[in-house]
Design a protein around this motif. Structure first.
Motif, short mmCIF file in Angstrom:
data_model
loop_
_atom_site.label_atom_id
_atom_site.label_comp_id
_atom_site.label_asym_id
_atom_site.label_seq_id
_atom_site.Cartn_x
_atom_site.Cartn_y
_atom_site.Cartn_z
N PHE A 56 0.87 -1.18 0.00
CA PHE A 56 0.00 0.00 0.00
C PHE A 56 0.91 1.23 0.00
CE2 PHE A 56 -4.23 -1.37 1.98
CZ PHE A 56 -3.99 -2.74 1.88
N PRO A 92 3.52 -3.48 10.14
CA PRO A 92 2.87 -2.99 8.93
C PRO A 92 1.44 -2.48 9.11
CG PRO A 92 2.95 -5.37 8.90
CD PRO A 92 3.68 -4.95 10.14
N THR A 93 0.94 -2.45 10.33
CA THR A 93 -0.46 -2.10 10.58
C THR A 93 -0.94 -0.82 9.90
OG1 THR A 93 0.47 -1.36 12.67
CG2 THR A 93 -0.91 -3.30 12.74
N ALA A 138 0.69 0.45 7.22
CA ALA A 138 1.24 0.42 5.86
C ALA A 138 2.06 1.68 5.59
CB ALA A 138 0.13 0.25 4.82
N MET A 160 -3.39 -13.45 8.64
CA MET A 160 -2.83 -13.47 9.99
C MET A 160 -3.49 -14.49 10.87
SD MET A 160 -2.23 -9.50 10.45
CE MET A 160 -2.77 -9.29 8.76
N LEU A 175 -6.47 -9.59 5.20
CA LEU A 175 -6.55 -8.26 4.59
C LEU A 175 -6.58 -8.48 3.08
CD1 LEU A 175 -6.47 -5.18 4.88
CD2 LEU A 175 -3.99 -5.32 4.93
N ILE A 182 2.57 -13.80 9.74
CA ILE A 182 1.66 -13.42 8.68
C ILE A 182 2.08 -14.11 7.39
CG2 ILE A 182 3.06 -11.34 8.33
CD1 ILE A 182 0.69 -9.92 7.54
N TYR A 234 6.84 -9.87 12.19
CA TYR A 234 7.16 -8.44 12.22
C TYR A 234 8.41 -8.21 13.05
CZ TYR A 234 2.06 -7.70 11.54
OH TYR A 234 0.77 -7.70 11.12
N ARG A 284 -7.54 -13.53 10.36
CA ARG A 284 -7.76 -12.26 9.68
C ARG A 284 -7.19 -12.35 8.27
NH1 ARG A 284 -4.16 -6.93 10.88
NH2 ARG A 284 -5.13 -5.55 9.36
N TYR A 318 -3.87 -9.23 -3.52
CA TYR A 318 -2.90 -9.42 -2.44
C TYR A 318 -3.68 -9.81 -1.20
CZ TYR A 318 0.15 -7.48 1.34
OH TYR A 318 0.90 -7.26 2.47
N LEU A 328 -7.29 -2.82 15.17
CA LEU A 328 -7.80 -2.65 13.80
C LEU A 328 -9.08 -3.44 13.55
CD1 LEU A 328 -4.60 -2.61 11.54
CD2 LEU A 328 -6.03 -0.70 12.23
N ALA A 354 -3.05 -10.66 2.86
CA ALA A 354 -2.19 -10.77 4.04
C ALA A 354 -3.01 -11.55 5.07
CB ALA A 354 -1.81 -9.40 4.56
N1 5PR Z 1 -1.82 -3.13 6.61
C1 5PR Z 1 -1.13 -3.72 5.62
C2 5PR Z 1 -0.50 -4.93 5.81
O1 5PR Z 1 0.17 -5.50 4.82
C3 5PR Z 1 -0.59 -5.54 7.08
C4 5PR Z 1 -1.30 -4.90 8.09
C5 5PR Z 1 -1.90 -3.71 7.81
C6 5PR Z 1 -1.04 -3.09 4.28
C7 5PR Z 1 0.06 -6.84 7.28
O2 5PR Z 1 0.61 -7.34 6.14
O3 5PR Z 1 -2.27 -4.96 10.21
O4 5PR Z 1 -0.61 -6.25 9.91
C8 5PR Z 1 -1.39 -5.41 9.48
#
Ligand code: 5PR
Ligand code: FAD
Length: 363
Positions: free
Chosen positions: A43, A283-284, A286, A217, A203, A171, A258, A201, A213, A342, A215
């Motif tokens: 992002f 990355p929360t 981005a 978790m 994303l 992740i 992370y 989760r 894409y 989040l 992601a």
């Molecule tokens: N936003 C993005 C992301 O890639 C992650 C997260 C938030 C763009 C994890 O990959 O919350 O971890 C996140």
């Protein structure tokens, strides 16, 4: 004036381009045998897009990147928040594959006359401006930049006081074809959270007309959900609508944890540390690459027209100007990661979005 730079990632390339634009020569050393990006999607918010404009890479990035109309958070199937993006009065947000972003920045570096060396690993640097390479070379420069990522050899060699932290949640990130997931809500970014039948989760991020894409978790304790190859049945139990995308993953995917870094100082003498090597963050928000690129451009602005003798002072002034925003963003990102806040939705109107609203130095 000449810079020797360790690491041809986003920070190293942006610094090199911005220095070339200010009359410097710059050589970037990449430890890998190829110039390429790892990982799946990325992002880039307003602030990062402004930096891309300033280094002449914006048009190539925008051509082929995806501009979602909105960003939704769903929890157990219920919409928790929706934010418009990419329309008048709202933040700009482009999503794309990492390779797409990287190729555009690399092309800008070549156009700017940046010298690039692959297979050229740095092992350290000294504050008087010498970069030490694994092949035994000792390169003297007016400025050395350690942009060699979260496990930075340049940073370690300087023994700058600081702290690193590894998070426990992992992740899985993948790029898959969008398949049938097109149109309507499937064109938005959707942050899917489930707390039943298990805590997972995804994303969900369209990255182009046919690229998605994800992601993914899972708590580390959930071995079945943390496994690669991904078991589509495990994930579809929470997100049945995503089954076509989950089944397209096959054996692809990487599992990452992370890591964060925080340094007492971002420079020592004529050596500056920038990007993940200085300020990696969860990355929360981005914003890791966004902050890396802002600070790399800000660094070039700070040394523009400065004499060799005044360079160390210019680096201290660079840190004083850029660091408060990065520290704030890193703390906010860490808080979101630690609390899983989040799941309540993106805090759109809060101060957590300060970096997105910021007009970076040099843009
Ligand atoms: N936003 C993005 C992301 O890639 C992650 C997260 C938030 C763009 C994890 O990959 O919350 O971890 C996140
Ligand atoms: P890197 O990208 O790590 O580049 C470092 C370069 O240095 C690499 O090419 C490496 O090979 C090279 N290198 C390493 N050691 C040496 C050496 N000794 N000598 C020479 N070269 C060396 N950020 C965003 O802005 N938006 C996002 O959506 C986003 N999502 C993310 C999702 C996840 C899961 C993670 C983990 C991070 C995410 N980030 C995101 C953060 C972003 O990826 C990083 O902040 C960004 O890549 C940092 O760039 P960098 O150039 O500092 O480091």
């Amino acid at each position: 004036m000449h810079a020797e730079i360790a690491g041809a990632g986003f920070a190293g390339l942006v610094a090199a381009i911005a220095l070339r634009q200010r009359g410097w020569t710059a050589r970037v050393h990449e430890i890998d045998t190829e110039l390429r990006a790892f990982g799946a999607g990325i992002f880039i918010w307003d602030n990062g897009l402004r930096v891309l404009q300033a280094i002449g890479a914006y048009d190539a990035v925008a051509d082929g990147a995806y501009a979602a109309p909105g960003y939704r958070t769903e929890r157990n199937g219920v919409c928790m928040s929706f934010g418009k993006v990419n329309s008048e009065g709202h933040f700009r947000l482009l999503t794309m594959s990492r390779q797409h972003l990287y190729s555009a920045i690399l092309a800008a570096a070549r156009r700017a006359g940046v010298e690039l060396e692959t297979n050229s690993g740095a092992i350290g640097a000294t504050p008087d401006g010498v970069l030490h390479l694994a092949d035994g070379r000792r390169l003297q420069a007016d400025l050395v930049i350690g942009a060699d990522g979260v496990r930075s050899a340049v940073r370690e060699s300087l023994a700058l006081p600081g702290a690193r932290k590894k998070y426990i949640d992992g992740i899985i990130r993948v790029l898959v074809p969008r398949g049938p997931l097109v149109g309507g809500r499937w064109d938005e970014v959707i942050d899917f959270w489930a707390f039943a039948p298990r805590t997972l989760r995804i994303l969900y991020t369209p990255c182009g007309t046919d690229s998605l894409y994800m992601a993914m978790m899972a708590p580390v304790a959930d071995a079945a959900a943390s496994a690669i190859p991904v078991d589509p049945d495990v994930w579809a139990s929470c997100f049945p609508d995503l089954r076509p995308a989950l089944e397209a993953i096959g054996t692809k995917g990487r599992y990452d944890v992370y890591e964060t870094t925080r340094l007492e100082r971002w420079s020592a003498g004529r050596v500056a540390i920038v990007g993940d090597s200085a300020h990696a963050m969860p990355p929360t928000l981005a914003q890791g690459a966004g902050c890396a690129m802002m600070n790399a451009l800000g660094l070039a602005v700070a040394v523009e027209g400065v004499s060799r003798n005044d360079l160390p002072a210019a680096l201290a002034a660079w840190e004083a100007r850029e660091r408060p925003l990065t520290d704030h963003t890193q703390s906010s990102a860490a808080h979101l990661a630690a609390t899983r806040a989040l799941a309540e939705g993106m805090p759109w109107d809060s101060d957590v979005f300060r970096a997105v609203r910021h007009v970076p130095t040099g843009t």
